[in-house]
Design a protein around this motif. Structure first.
Motif, mmCIF file in Angstrom:
data_model
loop_
_atom_site.group_PDB
_atom_site.id
_atom_site.type_symbol
_atom_site.label_atom_id
_atom_site.label_comp_id
_atom_site.label_asym_id
_atom_site.label_seq_id
_atom_site.Cartn_x
_atom_site.Cartn_y
_atom_site.Cartn_z
ATOM 1 N N CYS A 39 6.387 4.213 10.221
ATOM 2 C CA CYS A 39 4.925 4.242 11.104
ATOM 3 C C CYS A 39 4.559 2.630 10.767
ATOM 4 C CB CYS A 39 4.353 5.168 10.328
ATOM 5 S SG CYS A 39 2.715 5.290 11.044
ATOM 6 N N ASP A 40 4.059 2.182 11.771
ATOM 7 C CA ASP A 40 3.617 0.847 11.688
ATOM 8 C C ASP A 40 2.047 0.687 11.493
ATOM 9 O OD1 ASP A 40 6.226 -0.263 11.749
ATOM 10 O OD2 ASP A 40 6.150 0.188 14.009
ATOM 11 N N TYR A 41 1.631 -0.347 11.095
ATOM 12 C CA TYR A 41 0.108 -0.607 10.899
ATOM 13 C C TYR A 41 -0.050 -1.943 11.650
ATOM 14 C CZ TYR A 41 -4.543 -1.270 8.840
ATOM 15 O OH TYR A 41 -5.893 -1.492 8.751
ATOM 16 N N ILE A 42 -0.934 -1.748 12.634
ATOM 17 C CA ILE A 42 -1.025 -2.584 13.756
ATOM 18 C C ILE A 42 -2.601 -2.714 14.332
ATOM 19 C CG2 ILE A 42 -0.423 -3.590 15.992
ATOM 20 C CD1 ILE A 42 2.247 -2.129 15.779
ATOM 21 N N ASP A 43 -3.356 -3.634 14.287
ATOM 22 C CA ASP A 43 -4.671 -3.623 14.886
ATOM 23 C C ASP A 43 -5.447 -2.541 14.165
ATOM 24 O OD1 ASP A 43 -3.854 -5.556 16.523
ATOM 25 O OD2 ASP A 43 -3.545 -4.223 18.283
ATOM 26 N N GLY A 44 -5.196 -2.997 12.662
ATOM 27 C CA GLY A 44 -6.125 -2.152 12.036
ATOM 28 C C GLY A 44 -6.014 -0.561 11.992
ATOM 29 N N LYS A 45 -4.739 0.069 12.452
ATOM 30 C CA LYS A 45 -4.389 1.322 12.482
ATOM 31 C C LYS A 45 -2.987 1.876 12.319
ATOM 32 C CE LYS A 45 -4.989 2.945 17.332
ATOM 33 N NZ LYS A 45 -5.104 1.660 17.864
ATOM 34 N N TRP A 46 -2.784 2.884 11.613
ATOM 35 C CA TRP A 46 -1.396 3.278 11.668
ATOM 36 C C TRP A 46 -0.873 4.002 12.825
ATOM 37 C CZ3 TRP A 46 1.770 1.547 7.898
ATOM 38 C CH2 TRP A 46 1.047 1.156 6.590
ATOM 39 N N THR A 47 0.096 3.689 13.439
ATOM 40 C CA THR A 47 0.424 4.067 14.821
ATOM 41 C C THR A 47 2.055 4.099 14.828
ATOM 42 O OG1 THR A 47 0.414 3.426 16.901
ATOM 43 C CG2 THR A 47 0.203 1.564 15.444
ATOM 44 N N ASN A 48 2.589 4.496 15.908
ATOM 45 C CA ASN A 48 3.964 4.606 16.423
ATOM 46 C C ASN A 48 4.878 5.466 15.332
ATOM 47 O OD1 ASN A 48 3.577 2.901 18.322
ATOM 48 N ND2 ASN A 48 4.280 0.918 17.573
ATOM 49 N N ILE A 103 -4.121 -0.341 -2.666
ATOM 50 C CA ILE A 103 -5.502 -1.054 -2.801
ATOM 51 C C ILE A 103 -5.311 -2.311 -3.676
ATOM 52 C CG2 ILE A 103 -7.710 -0.948 -3.753
ATOM 53 C CD1 ILE A 103 -7.850 2.232 -2.964
ATOM 54 N N ARG A 104 -4.433 -2.119 -4.503
ATOM 55 C CA ARG A 104 -4.218 -3.383 -5.450
ATOM 56 C C ARG A 104 -3.464 -4.359 -4.927
ATOM 57 N NH1 ARG A 104 -4.015 -7.342 -7.805
ATOM 58 N NH2 ARG A 104 -4.104 -7.740 -9.825
ATOM 59 N N LEU A 105 -2.469 -4.031 -3.998
ATOM 60 C CA LEU A 105 -1.608 -5.113 -3.196
ATOM 61 C C LEU A 105 -2.207 -5.430 -1.976
ATOM 62 C CD1 LEU A 105 1.166 -6.057 -4.309
ATOM 63 C CD2 LEU A 105 0.254 -4.334 -5.504
ATOM 64 N N ALA A 106 -3.571 -5.119 -1.649
ATOM 65 C CA ALA A 106 -4.347 -5.331 -0.402
ATOM 66 C C ALA A 106 -3.613 -5.142 0.865
ATOM 67 C CB ALA A 106 -4.536 -6.933 -0.413
ATOM 68 N N ILE A 107 -2.989 -3.901 0.579
ATOM 69 C CA ILE A 107 -2.260 -2.998 1.756
ATOM 70 C C ILE A 107 -3.213 -1.976 2.084
ATOM 71 C CG2 ILE A 107 -0.068 -1.418 2.198
ATOM 72 C CD1 ILE A 107 1.149 -3.185 0.139
ATOM 73 N N PRO A 108 -3.250 -1.822 3.518
ATOM 74 C CA PRO A 108 -4.071 -0.433 4.083
ATOM 75 C C PRO A 108 -3.551 0.626 3.570
ATOM 76 C CG PRO A 108 -2.739 -1.394 5.779
ATOM 77 C CD PRO A 108 -2.676 -2.430 4.584
ATOM 78 N N GLU A 109 -4.607 1.532 3.019
ATOM 79 C CA GLU A 109 -4.075 2.824 2.545
ATOM 80 C C GLU A 109 -3.372 3.704 3.933
ATOM 81 O OE1 GLU A 109 -7.322 5.132 0.195
ATOM 82 O OE2 GLU A 109 -8.245 3.102 0.308
ATOM 83 N N PHE A 110 -2.517 4.690 3.156
ATOM 84 C CA PHE A 110 -1.693 5.391 4.070
ATOM 85 C C PHE A 110 -2.462 6.895 4.179
ATOM 86 C CE2 PHE A 110 1.977 7.972 6.136
ATOM 87 C CZ PHE A 110 2.205 6.793 6.834
ATOM 88 N N PRO A 111 -2.686 7.354 5.640
ATOM 89 C CA PRO A 111 -3.721 8.728 5.781
ATOM 90 C C PRO A 111 -2.644 10.017 5.078
ATOM 91 C CG PRO A 111 -3.010 7.610 7.736
ATOM 92 C CD PRO A 111 -2.357 6.929 6.836
ATOM 93 N N LYS A 112 -3.407 10.901 4.574
ATOM 94 C CA LYS A 112 -2.758 12.100 4.073
ATOM 95 C C LYS A 112 -1.821 12.858 5.062
ATOM 96 C CE LYS A 112 -3.735 16.037 1.187
ATOM 97 N NZ LYS A 112 -4.802 16.847 0.311
ATOM 98 N N ASP A 113 -2.654 13.237 6.279
ATOM 99 C CA ASP A 113 -2.127 13.894 7.161
ATOM 100 C C ASP A 113 -0.832 13.552 7.754
ATOM 101 O OD1 ASP A 113 -4.145 15.693 6.875
ATOM 102 O OD2 ASP A 113 -4.992 15.063 8.781
#
Ligand code: COI
Length: 357
Positions: A39-48, A103-113
Motif C-alpha cells: 500500500c502506498d502513501y501518496i499525496d497525503g493518503k494511503w492508497t493502491n 510518529i517517532r520516525l516522522a512516518i504517517p500512521e497506518f490506518p487500522k481497517d
C-alpha cells in the motif's frame, strides 16, 4: 462483515513455491509465501492497497529509506488449527506500536481497517502455508519504508507499507551466553530505542559481532549513560529471576514495549509469581550470581517467545546460571505458547480470530 471494505486489489500468483519448502527444517525468516500486501502513501493518503504475487519491488536509488533509514517494522505470528481456523496473538498491540514507531520516525500512521483487512486477506490467500504441526506458526512482518526519491535530509512525502509472511517453527537458538554491554549502547534517552525502527537493529550488529567473536551469542544492553542498568537482551526484552522474584526493567524511551514482555508479566502475575518492574543493575545481578540467588535470566520476544540465558559476562568475569528442572522460563513459555497455539483456553482475550474470505 466484509473483510475487504478497503477495496484491496487482489492479483493471485499462477504458481506456488509451497512444494519447494521443507516445513520441518525452516531457518527463521528465510522462506516467504506466494503473496504479499502493499500500500502506498501518496499525496497525503494511503492508497493502491493490493495483494499480489511475492517478488522484488522497484525503488529509485535515491529513495530516502536507503539514505536516512526512515524504516519501521513489526513482528507478529498467526497460528492455524487442524480444522482450518486461523488466529493472531494480540495484533492490535502491534498496530499500536507500529504507529508509535511511525510518529517517532516522522512516518504517517497506518490506518487500522487497512492493517487488518490487508493482513487477513493475505493470510486467507496464503492459508495453505500456515502449518498446524507442533511449534509451527506464520511469522508476519509488517513494515513501512520511505520511498520518495531525493537525498535531502527531511521526512519523505511517499512511503510503502507491506506485509510479508514467513513460515516459522519454534525458534531454538541453542545455549545463549551473553555479554553485559559496558561500552556500546543500543539506545539513549530521548532517542528511538522504544521504536521498532530498522536502525535500532543495524546499530546492534557490530557490537554483537564483537561479542560473537568473543564466544557470546548476545549482548545485554545497559543504559547508555552509566552502563549500570540492564535494559534489553539482543533483540528482546530481558527478565531476571532472583530468588522467587521475576524482575524486568520498566519500559521507557530507550526500551521496546514488547508484547511478549507484557504477556510474560501478565502470566507470571496470574500464576502468583512475584513480579517487579523496576530498574535492575549489573551489580545487583552480579551479587545475586555470586551469592547463588540469581536463578534465571531470559530474553522475551515474538520470534523466540522466551530464550533462556545460561551465563553472562560482566567486565571480563563469567557467571553461570544454575540448570533448573522447573524454571519460570519454561513454565511461562509453555503457558504463552499453549494460548498462542490454542491448546488451552485464553483467559486474557489475547487471541484474534482471522476472518475468512
Ligand atoms: C522479536 O523477537 O521480537 C524480534 O523483533 C526479532 C526480529 C528482529 C527477528
Amino acid at each position: 462483515m466484509g473483510i475487504n471494505n478497503q477495496n484491496i486489489t487482489i492479483t493471485k500468483s499462477t504458481t506456488t513455491k509451497i512444494n519447494e519448502v521443507d516445513f520441518n527444517n525452516l531457518s527463521f525468516g528465510e522462506n516467504f509465501t506466494d503473496h504479499m500486501f502493499e500500500c502506498d502513501y501518496i499525496d497525503g493518503k494511503w492508497t493502491n492497497a493490493q495483494v499480489r504475487p511475492y517478488g522484488p519491488i522497484s525503488l529509485d536509488p535515491s529513495a530516502k529509506v536507503f539514505h536516512y533509514g526512515q524504516a519501521i517494522f513489526e513482528g507478529m505470528k498467526a497460528y492455524k488449527s487442524v480444522d482450518g481456523a486461523v488466529w493472531l496473538f494480540r495484533p492490535e498491540e502491534n498496530l499500536i506500536r507500529l504507529n508509535k514507531s511511525a510518529i517517532r520516525l516522522a512516518i504517517p500512521e497506518f490506518p487500522k481497517d487497512l492493517f487488518f483487512d490487508g493482513m487477513e486477506i493475505l493470510l486467507n490467500i496464503d492459508k495453505e502455508w500456515i502449518q498446524t504441526s507442533e511449534g509451527s506458526s506464520m511469522y508476519i512482518r509488517p513494515f513501512i519504508i520511505a520511498t520518495e526519491e531525493g537525498v535531502s535530509a527531511s521526512p519523505a512525502k511517499r512511503y510503502k507499507f507491506m506485509f510479508i509472511l514467513s513460515p516459522a517453527q519454534s525458534y531454538y537458538s541453542g545455549e545463549v551466553k551473553v555479554l553485559f554491554a559496558d561500552k556500546y549502547s543500543r539506545s539513549a534517552s530521548g532517542g528511538v530505542g522504544f521504536a521498532k525502527c530498522a536502525g535500532n537493529y543495524a546499530g546492534q550488529f557490530y557490537p554483537t559481532k564483537l561479542a560473537n567473536d568473543a564466544g557470546y551469542q548476545q549482548v545485554v544492553w545497559t543504559d547508555s549513560s552509566t552502563h549500570e542498568n540492564l535494559e534489553e537482551a539482543g533483540t528482546m526484552n530481558v527478565f531476571f529471576r532472583i530468588g522467587d522474584t521475576l524482575i524486568t526493567a520498566p519500559t521507557s524511551d530507550r526500551i521496546l514495549d514488547g508484547i511478549t514482555r507484557k504477556s510474560v508479566i501478565a502470566i507470571a502475575e496470574k500464576e502468583g509469581y512475584k513480579v517487579e518492574v523496576r530498574d535492575i543493575s549489573v551489580y545487583e545481578v552480579e551479587d545475586a550470581a555470586k551469592n547463588g540467588t540469581l536463578l534465571e535470566m531470559f530474553g522475551a520476544g515474538t520470534a523466540a517467545v522466551i530464550n533462556p540465558i545460561v551465563s553472562f559476562n560482566f567486565k571480563g568475569n563469567d557467571y553461570n546460571l544454575p540448570k533448573l528442572e522447573d524454571s519460570y522460563a519454561s513454565s511461562i513459555k509453555k503457558k504463552i505458547t499453549d494460548i498462542q497455539t490454542g491448546k488451552v483456553e485464553d483467559p486474557f482475550g489475547w487471541k484474534y480470530a482471522v476472518r475468512s474470505i
